[in-house]
Scaffold this motif. Structure first.
Motif, short mmCIF file in Angstrom:
data_model
loop_
_atom_site.label_atom_id
_atom_site.label_comp_id
_atom_site.label_asym_id
_atom_site.label_seq_id
_atom_site.Cartn_x
_atom_site.Cartn_y
_atom_site.Cartn_z
N GLY A 113 0.80 -1.22 0.00
CA GLY A 113 0.00 0.00 0.00
C GLY A 113 0.83 1.27 0.00
O GLY A 113 0.29 2.36 0.14
N SER A 114 2.15 1.14 -0.16
CA SER A 114 3.03 2.31 -0.08
C SER A 114 4.01 2.30 -1.24
O SER A 114 4.72 1.31 -1.47
N ALA A 115 4.07 3.41 -1.99
CA ALA A 115 5.01 3.52 -3.10
C ALA A 115 6.45 3.56 -2.61
O ALA A 115 7.35 2.98 -3.22
N ILE A 116 6.68 4.26 -1.51
CA ILE A 116 8.03 4.37 -0.97
C ILE A 116 8.53 3.00 -0.52
O ILE A 116 9.69 2.63 -0.74
N ALA A 117 7.65 2.21 0.13
CA ALA A 117 8.04 0.87 0.57
C ALA A 117 8.40 -0.01 -0.61
O ALA A 117 9.33 -0.80 -0.56
N ALA A 149 6.83 1.80 -8.95
CA ALA A 149 6.43 1.97 -7.55
C ALA A 149 5.14 2.77 -7.43
O ALA A 149 4.41 2.65 -6.44
N VAL A 150 4.85 3.58 -8.45
CA VAL A 150 3.62 4.37 -8.46
C VAL A 150 2.39 3.46 -8.39
O VAL A 150 1.34 3.84 -7.84
N MET A 359 -18.10 9.31 -5.80
CA MET A 359 -16.99 9.56 -4.89
C MET A 359 -15.91 8.49 -4.99
O MET A 359 -14.73 8.76 -4.73
N VAL A 360 -16.27 7.27 -5.38
CA VAL A 360 -15.26 6.22 -5.56
C VAL A 360 -14.45 6.51 -6.83
O VAL A 360 -13.22 6.43 -6.83
N HIS A 361 -15.14 6.85 -7.91
CA HIS A 361 -14.46 7.21 -9.16
C HIS A 361 -13.55 8.42 -8.93
O HIS A 361 -12.38 8.43 -9.35
N PHE A 362 -14.07 9.42 -8.24
CA PHE A 362 -13.29 10.63 -7.96
C PHE A 362 -12.06 10.29 -7.11
O PHE A 362 -10.97 10.81 -7.34
N GLY A 363 -12.24 9.40 -6.15
CA GLY A 363 -11.14 9.02 -5.27
C GLY A 363 -10.00 8.36 -6.03
O GLY A 363 -8.82 8.63 -5.77
N VAL A 364 -10.33 7.48 -6.97
CA VAL A 364 -9.29 6.80 -7.75
C VAL A 364 -8.55 7.81 -8.62
O VAL A 364 -7.31 7.77 -8.73
N ILE A 365 -9.29 8.74 -9.24
CA ILE A 365 -8.64 9.78 -10.04
C ILE A 365 -7.69 10.60 -9.19
O ILE A 365 -6.56 10.90 -9.60
N VAL A 366 -8.13 10.96 -8.00
CA VAL A 366 -7.29 11.75 -7.08
C VAL A 366 -6.02 10.98 -6.72
O VAL A 366 -4.90 11.52 -6.77
N VAL A 367 -6.17 9.72 -6.34
CA VAL A 367 -5.01 8.92 -5.92
C VAL A 367 -4.03 8.73 -7.08
O VAL A 367 -2.81 8.84 -6.89
N VAL A 368 -4.53 8.47 -8.28
CA VAL A 368 -3.64 8.32 -9.44
C VAL A 368 -2.86 9.61 -9.68
O VAL A 368 -1.64 9.59 -9.91
N GLY A 373 2.43 12.50 -9.09
CA GLY A 373 3.23 13.57 -8.51
C GLY A 373 4.52 13.08 -7.88
O GLY A 373 5.48 13.84 -7.74
N LEU A 374 4.57 11.80 -7.52
CA LEU A 374 5.78 11.23 -6.91
C LEU A 374 6.93 11.12 -7.91
O LEU A 374 8.09 10.98 -7.49
#
Length: 433
Positions: A113-117, A149-150, A359-368, A373-374
């Motif tokens: 669940g972590s890109a850095i990990a 990692a993204v 809100m689920v669709h919006f959440g996935v767009i936000v997280v992507v 940004g990483l």
């Protein structure tokens, strides 16, 4: 009308403290207390908002537990066995090690669940494997590792999705399901770039693993491969909450690494717990600062003001999502993802709801967007992580990561234009959105 309102002074104070080197969570708390003082409000409200937010949100506990699970996997031989399995499956093709990098990130995404990990764990091993004997440029290996990692926080479980659920009240279970197809789409876009590059740059072909060896390699990696099944099976069967599943994931990682594989020393275990605590504390302070500052934003009625402004523009739902994508991609160049998620997104959610956006669709767009940004200069955190691991200049990694970034932006456009790519799997399992 005076420019020096309590809110503007608070914003200036937060920005100044952050530029002076104070952690952003501390800066937000200090700026929010200053706002309460200037506005003549009870400054004790800051402590009230902080304590109520942290202690009434059970889901926040999932964050340190997922971090601990990832750390425990990295200290044992779980990641090493996972890489052997991936190499046996796709390593035989041209550019095979690069494809292994993508595949291992997809599998590891179902655990940490972590890109850095991901970058610091299997990514570190992939860097060594890819650059051995000069097979790949160090900058290319580092760029690919950063890009793959993204995928980690897009495919479930996902720490950013847990934080999004905190600010949006969306279902974590359905958010996790919604990330599967977009995550695989991201992986396919990366594999396409690898295949194109393999032909152009004549990447090496690895010695194929004999098919008769594949059952043995799979069997040795089987306990590791079962971790996503244990984790997600508990959530979607209803046997566990996401927080309980995160605790089970951490316990499972320790059991397999220390009990079955016998590859964990006490010193390594102590170091992983300590590192998990440090990471969790830094995220916790950021959440605390966001909770207090969000109260200030609510008092100032900022979400409704922005909602009214965007409504006046008469945007369609798609137009709003395109605007959000552009805004988040721009902010991702400058701000850390968790800050965007906890501060900017709550301001945009009321408008998204008013436009009827799921809100689920919006959440996935936000997280992507936040994950992209990483690897977006100049602030892309994964770029700096891989610079330290690979020992190559950031500019060289940025050059090699650009094709992968462009391919993933195309994938982002697809999940924005076609919500069913995101919502198909949740709806298949009962989501009514």
């Amino acid at each position: 009308m005076t420019i020096a309102t309590p809110f503007s002074v608070a914003i200036v104070a937060i920005s100044a403290l952050a530029l002076l080197g104070l952690p952003i969570g501390h800066a937000m708390i200090a700026g929010s207390i200053l706002y309460l003082f200037l506005a003549g409000l009870d400054m004790g409200t800051a402590a009230e908002q902080l304590l109520n937010g942290l202690y009434s949100n059970y889901i926040i506990l999932a964050v340190p537990l997922f971090i601990l699970a990832a750390e425990l996997m990295n200290i044992g031989s779980m990641t090493e066995r996972l890489l052997r399995f991936c190499n046996a499956v796709v390593g035989r093709f041209r550019g095979g090690l690069a494809l292994v990098n993508v595949v291992q990130s997809v599998i590891f995404a179902g655990m940490s669940g972590s890109a850095i990990a991901d970058a610091a764990g299997t990514g570190r091993m992939m860097q060594v494997m890819m650059t051995a004997d000069g097979k790949y440029r160090a900058s290319y290996a580092a760029a690919l590792t950063a890009a793959t990692a993204v995928i980690g926080p897009i495919i479930p479980p996902s720490i950013p999705m847990v934080l999004y659920a905190l600010v949006s009240d969306a279902s974590i279970g359905y958010l996790f399901l919604a990330g599967v197809v977009p995550g695989l789409l991201m992986a396919l876009s990366q594999m396409a770039i690898v295949i194109i590059g393999a032909r152009r740059e004549n990447f090496p072909v690895e010695p194929p693993v004999p098919l008769r060896s594949l059952p043995g390699i799979t069997w040795r990696a089987f306990p590791t491969l079962m971790m996503p099944v244990v984790l997600l099976g508990g959530i979607y069967s209803g046997a566990t909450t996401p927080t309980e599943a995160a605790a089970i994931a951490a316990a499972y990682a320790l059991l397999i690494s220390a009990g079955l594989y016998r590859s964990v020393r006490f010193r390594d275990f102590y170091r992983s717990v300590l590192e998990s605590a440090r990471t969790s504390a830094s995220i916790g302070m950021l959440i605390a600062g966001a909770l207090v500052f969000n109260y200030v934003v609510t008092v100032e009625n900022i979400p409704d003001t922005i909602k009214g402004l965007l409504t006046a523009w008469n945007l369609s739902p798609l137009g709003f999502l395109v605007l959000v994508n552009l805004l988040l991609l721009l902010l991702g160049c400058l701000l850390e993802g968790t800050t965007i998620l906890l501060i900017i997104i709550p301001v945009l959610i009321p408008t998204a709801k008013a436009l009827g956006i799921d809100m689920v669709h919006f959440g996935v767009i936000v997280v992507v967007n936040i994950m992209l940004g990483l690897i977006t200069p100049p602030y892309g955190l994964l770029l700096f992580v891989m610079t330290r691991i690979a020992g190559t200049p950031v500019r060289a990694i940025v050059r090699d990561v650009t094709p992968f970034l462009c391919a993933m932006v195309v994938a982002l456009a697809l999940i924005t234009l076609f919500p069913d790519l995101v919502l198909w799997l949740p709806r298949l399992l009962g989501y009514q959105g």
